[in-house]
Design an enzyme around this catalytic site. Sequence first.
Site, short mmCIF file in Angstrom:
data_model
loop_
_atom_site.label_atom_id
_atom_site.label_comp_id
_atom_site.label_asym_id
_atom_site.label_seq_id
_atom_site.Cartn_x
_atom_site.Cartn_y
_atom_site.Cartn_z
CE LYS A 208 -46.82 6.91 86.35
NZ LYS A 208 -45.98 8.11 86.58
CB SER B 61 -44.31 7.34 89.98
OG SER B 61 -44.73 8.28 89.00
CB SER C 25 -42.49 10.32 87.58
OG SER C 25 -42.61 10.73 88.92
#
Length: 524
Positions: free
Chosen positions: A83, A158, A182
Amino acid sequence: MIDTGKLTALELGQAIREGRVKVRDAVLECYEKIEKEDPDINAFVYLSKDKALEKADQIQKMIDECGDRDKLSPLAGVPVAIKDNMCIEDEPTTCCSKILDGFKSTFTSTAVLKAEQAGMIVIGKTNMDEFAMGSTTETSCFGPCRNPRNKAHVTGGSSGGSCAAVASGMVKAALGSDTGGSIRQPSAYCGVVGIKPTYGTVSRSGLIAYASSLDQIGPIADNVTDAVAILQAIAGHDEKDATSIDRNCTATGYDFMSALKLDVQGMKIGIPKDYISAGLDKEIADKIHETADILKSRGAIVEEFDLGLVEYAIPAYYIIACAEASSNLERFDGVKYGYRTKDYHELHEMYKKTRSEGFGSEVKRRIMLGSFVLSSGYYDAYYLKALRTKALIKKAFDKAFSEYDAILSPVAPTTAPLLGKSLTDPIKMYLSDVYTVSVNLCSLPSISLPAGISSDGLPIGVQFIGNVFREDNIIRAARALEDAVHLNFVNDKTVLSGSDGSENGKRADGSKKAFNDIEKGGAA
């Protein structure tokens, strides 16, 4: 020629150790899939192909020269996506925000270092909501990420890019971060497995903070065993992180793989009545009850109970998270790194214009909310009250875990929404986190995994929540459910097959068999 697309991460690692697959070939196959699939998905924002191939050659040389390959890490040679809020030395780290345009980190985050020490090869950085603020991966400055199961829908957020990369088969595994769901929510939307470990289990050093007391790094994979193996590789005490916990002094420690048992006989699992409410989609509610029946059939004791305080979780979470975000993000001012406005005359104008141009609307909204609740006259009324509410929510979970080994819960009220739908109503987007934020507020571990499909072919995920340091209980429950449910995702359509879970069980068992005791494997 082995079709590596059908292998799990651990099976791929085993094939590499046995010489049936070359590391370079496995890495090149990832990039071929990315080139083919990602233009329609937008899961990756940065690729490090040259560095990955160089690392692949190093791993291959080490494997070729190793006298006892069984002592190698079971994840050696396995590609992984990261990420874009985890720092990697000399590579871009932008948090998918314009304000960090051009920034390259001077060091690598501990979680990524541990993955690399286990022999995993970083393929690139994945798309995310800007500064991890969002539930759909639509607030990214690189554009929205699309759900591989149905590209008209969001991935969730996210960590949407990491989940989409795994769900599409571009990589076998990825790392994400979970501040209020997330990892778990996009895992549910995309039909993959995501783990949010107990706070402090995985170092946050090198993770660009959203809310420091809530953020936690965790693994994403397409089956429980792979996710657990990666968690075991990246977990550990880190002196560079003041919130890192040395779990060697706890009863469960860092041995997560030993919890991969199909036996849930005698486990007590609770379902909060508050979670099966009018706001929950009927198909998801039905899937929760169906999951309960599966666990009961395998010997677990499943019953509903009153958790309470559910309606206070969202306001408490967003007050605390936004307050911490307003403090954490003040460092991005155009002075030290990242984007700086070109048109300014004095310092304060530079600050104002840089932040106005560099931050997106959702980030600005949360900074303003955080600054407001921390301001004079409102600190006691909002922030302190939220902290007291957080303590009450923790007491409610403590009471629940005095009676139950794990909690079974929905992950989100609905399946993945259509692209563009959530951003029209931010409050509705915030409310979609109702089942996930309490886990972060209370520092609890949780695992999200696919449990079925909706009538429109989208994945339905469920989560198991455990008490602090009791990942073993949620792993046991998740592995038992995975063994009973087999999901096939074919050509953007989802098909449920094999109620006995035989094929899925074989796939996960193959991954378990491929795991040659990560404790003995050491560094690759």
